[in-house]
Design an enzyme around this catalytic site. Structure first.
Site, PDB file in Angstrom:
ATOM      1  CG  HIS A   1      -5.488  -0.447  -2.768  1.00  0.00           C
ATOM      2  ND1 HIS A   1      -5.064   0.892  -3.955  1.00  0.00           N
ATOM      3  CD2 HIS A   1      -5.552   0.273  -1.435  1.00  0.00           C
ATOM      4  CE1 HIS A   1      -5.459   1.646  -2.541  1.00  0.00           C
ATOM      5  NE2 HIS A   1      -5.984   1.655  -1.538  1.00  0.00           N
TER       6      HIS A   1
ATOM      7  CG  HIS B   1      -1.557   0.757   1.101  1.00  0.00           C
ATOM      8  ND1 HIS B   1      -1.577   2.618   1.101  1.00  0.00           N
ATOM      9  CD2 HIS B   1      -3.256   1.918   0.864  1.00  0.00           C
ATOM     10  CE1 HIS B   1      -2.747   2.736   1.217  1.00  0.00           C
ATOM     11  NE2 HIS B   1      -4.179   2.589   0.695  1.00  0.00           N
TER      12      HIS B   1
ATOM     13  CD  GLU C   1      -2.524   5.908  -0.655  1.00  0.00           C
ATOM     14  OE1 GLU C   1      -2.139   6.175   0.418  1.00  0.00           O
ATOM     15  OE2 GLU C   1      -3.667   5.248  -1.209  1.00  0.00           O
TER      16      GLU C   1
END
Length: 301
Positions: free
Chosen positions: A248, A186, A216
């Site tokens: 995601h 992530h 990110e």
């Protein structure tokens, strides 16, 4: 005058006696309020959450294995994402926030609680859980004992264990020499984002065609894509390095939109094979969390 002084003195003595009795009664009630009739342990599993039904397989597997490891312990769940909780509420499913779940456990008489983070890294969400959970142990009438257990990637050993499990149990057996594996983490703006760079380093030491990118944070997808092009890789297995194969994985990793990882790799001539499996579906990964839970529960005596 002497009678008046005696009466005043008597009033003072009586008032002092009444105050003393009131204080003793108040103290007695306070001790009675804190006294526990029985000790009841509980486990609270905390995760970001998902509203995608297929991704719930990870949570179902974790729930099953935790309950098998702790058969006489109450096990409850909480989602940190308000967006996910609100979306599920509109669908008729109520999931508590960590704070509400702790309040319910307290109200239900559980006084020894282990909170297990199901996050990958000790980022901002974990630190918020840790801080807020410990407040419940400090308040009057709060938990007698509370332990907050760490996320998956907490040290060098854990990084190595997780990578080996993914390589041996998640990467498809049909992978051939020269084909790459890209794990999607992530990422975060929290300093703990550096863990993903450490994970990338260990992955490369283990297998030069093993890569770790993030949505990110760092390493970025662009860095991974450029490295794949430089190595002239033609085929990649994309795997979510997340508890669930949720939004995601479905969209950012394997979606058909031009900005997905799969589409961007196709644009530079690299074929992608998405592996839609959350880490929570892998028993060996769940066992790493369970080992942390066992250590936490051992402190709840």
């Amino acid at each position: 005058m002497r009678v008046g002084r005696l009466l005043n003195k008597a009033v003072v003595v009586i008032m002092a006696a009444l105050i003393s009795v009131c204080l003793q009664t108040s103290d007695s009630r306070a001790h009675g309020h804190h006294k526990k009739q029985e000790t009841k342990p509980a486990i609270l599993l905390v995760t970001f959450g998902t509203s995608i039904e297929r991704a719930q397989k990870s949570f179902a597997n974790i729930d099953k294995r935790v309950k098998a490891a702790f058969p006489n312990v109450e096990v409850r769940w909480a989602y940190t994402s308000k967006i996910i909780r609100d979306k599920l509420a509109r669908q008729g499913e109520q999931i508590d926030s960590p704070e509400m779940a702790l309040a319910r456990l307290m109200d239900d008489g559980y006084n020894r609680v282990a909170v297990q983070s199901l996050h990958m890294i000790p980022g901002a969400e974990f630190h918020e859980i840790n801080a807020n959970a410990r407040l419940f142990a400090r308040m009057a009438g709060g938990f007698d004992q509370l332990q907050v257990s760490m996320p998956l990637l907490i040290n060098d050993e854990a990084l190595g264990q997780a990578l080996k499990i993914v390589k041996n149990q998640v990467v498809p057996k049909e992978r051939k020499a020269g084909e790459a594996v890209v794990l999607m983490g992530h990422g975060t703006h929290h300093p703990s984002d550096a863990i993903y760079s450490a994970l990338m380093y260990k992955a490369q030491k283990m297998d030069s065609n093993f890569f770790v990118g993030t949505v990110e944070g760092h390493p970025t997808f662009e860095e991974i894509r450029d490295a794949l092009v430089e190595k002239k890789v033609k085929k990649v297995y994309l795997i979510p390095f997340m508890t669930v194969a949720g939004d995601h994985a479905m969209n950012d990793m394997a979606g058909d939109e031009p900005d997905s990882w799969k589409s961007q790799l196709a644009a530079v001539g690299i074929q992608s094979v998405p592996v839609m499996k959350g880490l929570g579906e892998v028993d060996a990964i769940d066992d790493l969390w369970i080992e942390r839970l066992k250590a936490a529960m051992a402190h709840l005596k």
